[in-house]
Design a protein around this motif. Structure first.
Motif, PDB file in Angstrom:
ATOM      1  N   THR A 292      -6.453  14.771   2.023  1.00 40.04           N
ATOM      2  CA  THR A 292      -5.146  14.185   1.747  1.00 40.04           C
ATOM      3  C   THR A 292      -4.720  14.482   0.313  1.00 40.04           C
ATOM      4  O   THR A 292      -5.539  14.547  -0.596  1.00 40.04           O
ATOM      5  N   ARG A 293      -3.451  14.655   0.125  1.00 37.39           N
ATOM      6  CA  ARG A 293      -2.879  14.757  -1.209  1.00 37.39           C
ATOM      7  C   ARG A 293      -2.700  13.336  -1.748  1.00 37.39           C
ATOM      8  O   ARG A 293      -3.130  12.369  -1.122  1.00 37.39           O
ATOM      9  N   LEU A 294      -2.078  13.203  -2.909  1.00 36.98           N
ATOM     10  CA  LEU A 294      -1.740  11.881  -3.414  1.00 36.98           C
ATOM     11  C   LEU A 294      -0.900  11.186  -2.349  1.00 36.98           C
ATOM     12  O   LEU A 294       0.171  11.666  -1.972  1.00 36.98           O
ATOM     13  N   THR A 295      -1.411  10.073  -1.838  1.00 35.66           N
ATOM     14  CA  THR A 295      -0.782   9.403  -0.700  1.00 35.66           C
ATOM     15  C   THR A 295      -0.420   7.977  -1.074  1.00 35.66           C
ATOM     16  O   THR A 295      -1.288   7.195  -1.471  1.00 35.66           O
ATOM     17  N   LEU A 296       0.841   7.646  -0.941  1.00 36.62           N
ATOM     18  CA  LEU A 296       1.326   6.307  -1.254  1.00 36.62           C
ATOM     19  C   LEU A 296       1.914   5.678   0.004  1.00 36.62           C
ATOM     20  O   LEU A 296       2.878   6.203   0.578  1.00 36.62           O
ATOM     21  N   GLN A 297       1.309   4.574   0.432  1.00 38.07           N
ATOM     22  CA  GLN A 297       1.839   3.845   1.581  1.00 38.07           C
ATOM     23  C   GLN A 297       2.923   2.888   1.079  1.00 38.07           C
ATOM     24  O   GLN A 297       2.635   1.795   0.591  1.00 38.07           O
ATOM     25  N   LEU A 298       4.147   3.324   1.179  1.00 35.79           N
ATOM     26  CA  LEU A 298       5.260   2.544   0.627  1.00 35.79           C
ATOM     27  C   LEU A 298       5.367   1.167   1.268  1.00 35.79           C
ATOM     28  O   LEU A 298       5.712   0.188   0.606  1.00 35.79           O
ATOM     29  N   GLY A 299       5.046   1.074   2.548  1.00 36.37           N
ATOM     30  CA  GLY A 299       5.115  -0.215   3.229  1.00 36.37           C
ATOM     31  C   GLY A 299       4.170  -1.235   2.632  1.00 36.37           C
ATOM     32  O   GLY A 299       4.471  -2.443   2.614  1.00 36.37           O
ATOM     33  N   ASP A 300       3.038  -0.772   2.115  1.00 29.59           N
ATOM     34  CA  ASP A 300       2.069  -1.689   1.522  1.00 29.59           C
ATOM     35  C   ASP A 300       2.589  -2.304   0.233  1.00 29.59           C
ATOM     36  O   ASP A 300       2.161  -3.394  -0.164  1.00 29.59           O
ATOM     37  N   LEU A 301       3.492  -1.605  -0.443  1.00 30.11           N
ATOM     38  CA  LEU A 301       4.013  -2.105  -1.714  1.00 30.11           C
ATOM     39  C   LEU A 301       4.882  -3.346  -1.537  1.00 30.11           C
ATOM     40  O   LEU A 301       5.150  -4.068  -2.494  1.00 30.11           O
ATOM     41  N   THR A 302       5.319  -3.587  -0.320  1.00 27.64           N
ATOM     42  CA  THR A 302       6.186  -4.745  -0.063  1.00 27.64           C
ATOM     43  C   THR A 302       5.385  -6.027   0.198  1.00 27.64           C
ATOM     44  O   THR A 302       5.965  -7.095   0.352  1.00 27.64           O
ATOM     45  N   ALA A 307      -0.599  -4.323  -1.646  1.00 27.56           N
ATOM     46  CA  ALA A 307      -0.078  -3.411  -2.665  1.00 27.56           C
ATOM     47  C   ALA A 307      -1.169  -2.652  -3.412  1.00 27.56           C
ATOM     48  O   ALA A 307      -1.019  -1.456  -3.698  1.00 27.56           O
ATOM     49  N   SER A 308      -2.274  -3.317  -3.724  1.00 29.25           N
ATOM     50  CA  SER A 308      -3.339  -2.657  -4.489  1.00 29.25           C
ATOM     51  C   SER A 308      -4.089  -1.601  -3.675  1.00 29.25           C
ATOM     52  O   SER A 308      -4.912  -0.858  -4.228  1.00 29.25           O
ATOM     53  N   HIS A 309      -3.808  -1.507  -2.380  1.00 27.60           N
ATOM     54  CA  HIS A 309      -4.480  -0.529  -1.515  1.00 27.60           C
ATOM     55  C   HIS A 309      -3.547   0.608  -1.102  1.00 27.60           C
ATOM     56  O   HIS A 309      -3.914   1.438  -0.271  1.00 27.60           O
ATOM     57  N   ALA A 310      -2.358   0.639  -1.698  1.00 26.13           N
ATOM     58  CA  ALA A 310      -1.345   1.606  -1.283  1.00 26.13           C
ATOM     59  C   ALA A 310      -1.767   3.054  -1.519  1.00 26.13           C
ATOM     60  O   ALA A 310      -1.274   3.970  -0.845  1.00 26.13           O
ATOM     61  N   LEU A 311      -2.670   3.289  -2.487  1.00 20.89           N
ATOM     62  CA  LEU A 311      -3.123   4.651  -2.795  1.00 20.89           C
ATOM     63  C   LEU A 311      -4.523   4.945  -2.262  1.00 20.89           C
ATOM     64  O   LEU A 311      -5.084   6.013  -2.534  1.00 20.89           O
ATOM     65  N   GLN A 312      -5.085   4.049  -1.491  1.00 19.88           N
ATOM     66  CA  GLN A 312      -6.503   4.117  -1.102  1.00 19.88           C
ATOM     67  C   GLN A 312      -6.860   5.394  -0.337  1.00 19.88           C
ATOM     68  O   GLN A 312      -7.979   5.878  -0.420  1.00 19.88           O
ATOM     69  N   GLU A 313      -5.921   5.951   0.400  1.00 19.80           N
ATOM     70  CA  GLU A 313      -6.212   7.126   1.231  1.00 19.80           C
ATOM     71  C   GLU A 313      -6.296   8.439   0.445  1.00 19.80           C
ATOM     72  O   GLU A 313      -6.811   9.437   0.958  1.00 19.80           O
ATOM     73  N   SER A 314      -5.787   8.439  -0.760  1.00 21.42           N
ATOM     74  CA  SER A 314      -5.641   9.688  -1.511  1.00 21.42           C
ATOM     75  C   SER A 314      -6.960  10.429  -1.708  1.00 21.42           C
ATOM     76  O   SER A 314      -7.990   9.835  -1.998  1.00 21.42           O
TER      77      SER A 314
END
Length: 359
Positions: A292-302, A307-314
């Motif tokens: 995966t590239r830098l991955t941001l789960q935008l839905g998690d930010l809401t 929110a603190s796991h929004a980048l966990q997949e990267s």
């Protein structure tokens, strides 16, 4: 004289009978002094392949995480149905169980009180599993979250990209990377030994199952197009990318190989498995990438709790990456002995190469 010959003949016949009995009782237990595998592992239940370890095993980055490991009640183990263990093909295997948890250190894989995202010992979970499953395959990948803290180091390299006036992250990392890997080895050894002890208590002998310790693939590498060395994909400095691929992951693999040697596990080296398929290496075509590239789960930010796991997949193996690892692992298990390295073959897919070939 005739009576003596009669008794002598009787004695010879008795000795032959005893030898035949010994062969019938024990002859199937060894060949050339080595124990033969039993027809199947002890116990009852379906033949089941089991995986233990951290994010590279749980399926972090492969998506479609099970609901109970995607933040439910604080569990962020991120186990995916796309993880390589779900693609294992081994004679007689009917079930596949993934006990791995994203971020897990060796202490949580082994026996003890350590927890990861609310989950207790993976070895203890295995002890429960073998009560009604027979396990001929156990695959473990762990260690990066111990002293090396590899994910945290990658994050530091990410931060260094933002700070042009500061040294590259690899400048600090290379000072004590070897000592951190050395400190990791005994922790991995203990975790693997704990897994072996769980199986031994359940009546398993080494010939009943294959135990594989595998290393980590390089998620990012040099040669990334300049247009993607930013927040669009892989924000890293070129020298840091070079160090991660050349020194960071290979040193980590050497340490894990030593842990495999000390525990008697087979070793599958993935250090070069992602070559040419790292994150961002595909340029405009990410479909050929296995990470995966830098991955941001935008839905998690809401949501505050997510929110603190929004980048966990990267920067983890994606579904395609797990499929390739599974292909290599399946062929590796079929050989039943020795170590190997997963390398791309002429067909573009990963296959196990004997260590001497890999070098």
């Amino acid at each position: 004289m005739r009576r003596f010959r009669w008794w002598w003949g009787a004695l010879v016949l008795a000795a032959v009978a005893v030898l035949v009995g010994i062969f019938v009782l024990f002859g199937a237990e060894s060949r050339n002094g080595q124990p033969l595998p039993r027809p199947s592992p002890p116990g009852s239940g379906p033949l089941t392949a089991v995986a233990l370890g951290d994010s590279t095993v749980s399926g972090e980055g492969a998506g479609a995480y099970t609901a109970e490991t995607n933040g439910q009640n604080g569990d962020w183990c991120h186990r995916s149905p796309n993880a390589f263990i779900q693609k294992i093909r081994f004679p007689g295997i009917l079930q596949r169980v993934n006990l791995a948890c994203s971020g897990a250190p060796s202490a949580q894989v082994g026996l003890g009180d350590a927890k990861q995202w609310t989950e207790g010992s993976q070895a203890q979970q295995l002890a429960t599993l073998v009560k009604d499953h027979r396990v001929p395959v156990v695959v473990i990948a762990v260690g990066a979250n111990d002293d090396p803290k590899f994910s945290a180091q990658v994050t530091e390299c990410f931060k260094a990209w933002f700070s042009a006036g500061l040294p590259s992250c690899s400048v600090a990392m290379q000072r004590d990377w070897q000592s951190k890997v050395d400190a990791m080895v005994p922790k991995v050894v203990k975790a693997v030994d704990d897994v072996k002890s769980v199986l031994a208590r359940a009546g398993y002998v080494p010939a009943d199952y294959q135990l594989v310790l595998q290393s980590y693939a390089t998620p990012v590498g040099p040669g990334i197009p300049e247009a993607l060395r930013n927040l669009n994909g892989c924000p890293f400095r070129p020298d840091d990318l070079q160090w991660i691929a050349r020194d960071g992951v290979t040193t980590l693999s050497r340490g894990l190989k030593e842990a495999a040697r000390q525990t008697g596990a087979r070793f599958l080296d993935l250090a070069k498995a992602g070559a040419g398929h790292e994150a961002c290496s595909g340029g405009a075509d990410p479909s050929r990438e296995w990470f995966t590239r830098l991955t941001l789960q935008l839905g998690d930010l809401t949501q505050v709790e997510r929110a603190s796991h929004a980048l966990q997949e990267s920067f983890h193996p994606n579904a395609n990456g797990h499929a390739e690892v599974a292909n290599c692992l399946n062929e590796f298990l079929a050989t039943r002995e020795g170590n190997a390295s997963c390398l791309a073959g002429p067909d573009g897919h990963l296959h196990p190469a004997p260590e001497v070939t890999a070098r």
